[in-house]
Design a protein around this motif. Structure first.
Motif, PDB file in Angstrom:
ATOM      1  N   GLY A 112     -24.632  -2.084 -15.387  1.00  0.00           N
ATOM      2  CA  GLY A 112     -24.008  -2.245 -14.085  1.00  0.00           C
ATOM      3  C   GLY A 112     -24.548  -3.471 -13.377  1.00  0.00           C
ATOM      4  N   SER A 113     -23.880  -3.866 -12.288  1.00  0.00           N
ATOM      5  CA  SER A 113     -24.223  -5.099 -11.589  1.00  0.00           C
ATOM      6  C   SER A 113     -25.625  -5.061 -11.005  1.00  0.00           C
ATOM      7  CB  SER A 113     -23.204  -5.369 -10.467  1.00  0.00           C
ATOM      8  OG  SER A 113     -23.149  -4.279  -9.566  1.00  0.00           O
ATOM      9  N   GLY A 141     -12.839   4.411  -2.453  1.00  0.00           N
ATOM     10  CA  GLY A 141     -13.833   4.085  -1.437  1.00  0.00           C
ATOM     11  C   GLY A 141     -13.483   4.771  -0.128  1.00  0.00           C
ATOM     12  N   GLY A 180     -18.734   3.490 -15.744  1.00  0.00           N
ATOM     13  CA  GLY A 180     -17.948   3.353 -14.527  1.00  0.00           C
ATOM     14  C   GLY A 180     -16.486   3.144 -14.860  1.00  0.00           C
ATOM     15  N   GLY A 195     -16.940   0.037  -1.825  1.00  0.00           N
ATOM     16  CA  GLY A 195     -18.026   0.826  -2.368  1.00  0.00           C
ATOM     17  C   GLY A 195     -18.562   0.286  -3.671  1.00  0.00           C
ATOM     18  N   THR A 196     -17.654  -0.022  -4.615  1.00  0.00           N
ATOM     19  CA  THR A 196     -18.056  -0.568  -5.908  1.00  0.00           C
ATOM     20  C   THR A 196     -17.047  -1.622  -6.335  1.00  0.00           C
ATOM     21  OG1 THR A 196     -16.763   0.945  -7.288  1.00  0.00           O
ATOM     22  CG2 THR A 196     -18.925   1.715  -6.561  1.00  0.00           C
ATOM     23  N   MET A 227     -19.936  -3.691  -0.172  1.00  0.00           N
ATOM     24  CA  MET A 227     -19.896  -4.729  -1.195  1.00  0.00           C
ATOM     25  C   MET A 227     -18.601  -5.533  -1.134  1.00  0.00           C
ATOM     26  SD  MET A 227     -20.032  -4.185  -5.345  1.00  0.00           S
ATOM     27  CE  MET A 227     -21.664  -3.449  -5.316  1.00  0.00           C
ATOM     28  N   GLU A 228     -17.524  -4.851  -0.742  1.00  0.00           N
ATOM     29  CA  GLU A 228     -16.217  -5.505  -0.681  1.00  0.00           C
ATOM     30  C   GLU A 228     -16.175  -6.661   0.306  1.00  0.00           C
ATOM     31  OE1 GLU A 228     -16.075  -1.578   1.668  1.00  0.00           O
ATOM     32  OE2 GLU A 228     -16.974  -2.380  -0.171  1.00  0.00           O
ATOM     33  N   HIS A 247     -13.697  -0.389  -7.580  1.00  0.00           N
ATOM     34  CA  HIS A 247     -12.607  -0.134  -6.641  1.00  0.00           C
ATOM     35  C   HIS A 247     -11.938  -1.429  -6.206  1.00  0.00           C
ATOM     36  CE1 HIS A 247     -14.786   3.817  -5.420  1.00  0.00           C
ATOM     37  NE2 HIS A 247     -13.920   4.038  -6.385  1.00  0.00           N
ATOM     38  N   GLN A 288     -19.088   9.680 -14.123  1.00  0.00           N
ATOM     39  CA  GLN A 288     -19.225   8.749 -15.250  1.00  0.00           C
ATOM     40  C   GLN A 288     -19.192   9.476 -16.590  1.00  0.00           C
ATOM     41  OE1 GLN A 288     -21.919   5.555 -15.469  1.00  0.00           O
ATOM     42  NE2 GLN A 288     -21.356   4.676 -13.508  1.00  0.00           N
ATOM     43  N   VAL A 318     -24.465   9.834 -10.017  1.00  0.00           N
ATOM     44  CA  VAL A 318     -23.201   9.571  -9.331  1.00  0.00           C
ATOM     45  C   VAL A 318     -22.568  10.880  -8.890  1.00  0.00           C
ATOM     46  CG1 VAL A 318     -22.753   7.395 -10.517  1.00  0.00           C
ATOM     47  CG2 VAL A 318     -21.957   9.529 -11.530  1.00  0.00           C
TER      48      VAL A 318
END
Length: 370
Positions: free
Chosen positions: A199-200, A105, A275, A9-10, A42-43, A13, A302, A297
């Protein structure tokens, strides 16, 4: 020894799981590691870059709104729960793990739940101050729940099952002193350095505000250096800065900050979201920060993360709806001009850290093995 990590998910995680996988393989060279994530998550991009295999399950989230589109989505999720259960069983049959660890996640749920049903040692780690739905559900079936903050313990039904470990942070974050990092970045004067990022992926509202902040810095004679990570808004930010005539060596806008451990070590203050992974990094290296939690979120987690550092005395928290360029600029200038205050903030963070979180989690997980 076979260890299965399930996360996604992020990056928040994924990163703790990768840090743990590294330790297990350092201590047990014959250890085999497998990651499990969600289809298309994303993982599936992050984990292979770290050199690990990953398999996936078909899993989606539940939406709380009663709008027709969300109800239809939830029906698909119910179907996916059945599908993911069968997929998790096949993965467990194939890999035969000795230990299963979930670090957040939706993909964690079917895998950890099925492992617990089989009597395989299981654990979950929650980086956020308040548990998400997946962690809360799994806390009822796993052998151990590991959390990042002492105050998180009260959110679980069985506090005796909870171990406060902190959140693993990559070793690169401890590699540089402030002085070494400034030299590598080519900063030769004594002006402080502000690091900012949202954030990314970036955040359009805050990136637009950052353009105004950079303009204000230039108008005020560049009182501090500033490195900003724009994410997907990089091209738009670059155009906006050019249109305003904003250009100075002291003001760097990058698409991504690939050398984050180096830049964070050099920074005197960090301006960012809250985060779990970011908050853990700030706490681990005792870096003063101004946090603007994302309002978009689940369960407002957060802000809850940010308030932990604020209560400890290590961060200033500003809410996005309240943010103006004047508020940001004044808050940052006051903090960057007050080295004694920053030192107090750093000491407060150091006093509240749990030590080497990766090693604590490693030892906790070892204790679960027969």
């Amino acid at each position: 020894m076979n260890i299965l990590f399930t996360c996604g998910g992020t990056a928040g995680h994924v990163n703790p799981a990768v840090a743990l996988a590294r330790i297990f393989q350092q201590e047990h060279p014959d250890c085999k590691v497998l990651f499990v994530g969600a289809d298309g998550g994303m993982e599936t991009r992050l984990v292979p870059k770290e050199g690990y295999d990953i398999r996936t399950v078909t899993i989606t989230n539940f939406r709380r709104s009663l709008k027709p589109a969300n109800l239809a989505h939830n029906l698909v999720t119910l179907k996916n729960m059945v599908t993911s259960k069968a997929q998790a069983r096949r993965i467990l049959d194939d890999f035969k793990p000795d230990l299963v660890v979930g670090t957040g996640g939706y993909a964690s749920y079917p895998v950890v739940n099925q492992a617990a049903r089989r009597g395989i040692p299981t654990a979950v780690h929650e980086s956020n101050a308040v548990p998400g739905l997946t962690t809360k559900a799994l806390s009822k079936v796993v052998d151990c729940v590991m959390v990042g903050f002492e105050e998180s313990r009260s959110h679980y039904d069985d506090p005796n099952k909870v171990v406060v470990t902190g959140t693993p942070v990559r070793g690169e974050f401890f590699r540089y002193t402030r002085e070494e990092a400034r030299v590598q970045l080519g900063i030769t004067d004594e002006r402080p350095l502000l690091l900012s990022y949202w954030g990314s992926l970036g955040a359009r509202v805050m990136n637009d505000l950052t353009v105004e902040l950079l303009a204000r810095q230039q108008q005020e004679g560049l009182p501090f250096h500033h490195i900003h990570g724009a994410g997907r808004d990089f091209a738009r930010m670059t155009d906006a800065l050019q249109a305003k005539g904003i250009a100075a060596p002291e003001l760097q806008v990058r698409e991504y900050i690939y050398d984050m451990p180096l830049v964070m070590a050099a920074a005197d203050v960090v301006l960012c979201r809250a985060g779990a992974s970011t908050v853990s990094e700030l706490a681990a290296i005792a870096k003063p920060s101004v946090l603007v939690p994302s309002p978009n979120v689940t369960a407002n987690h957060q802000e809850k993360n940010a308030r932990v550092l604020e209560r400890q005395g290590g961060a200033v928290v500003l809410l996005e709806p309240d943010c103006t360029v004047d508020l940001l600029y004044d808050t940052l200038c006051q903090l960057l001009a007050d080295s004694e205050r920053r030192q107090r903030m750093s000491r407060a963070l150091t006093a509240n850290t749990t030590g080497d979180a990766s090693r604590t989690i490693y030892n906790t997980l070892l204790s679960l093995l027969p």
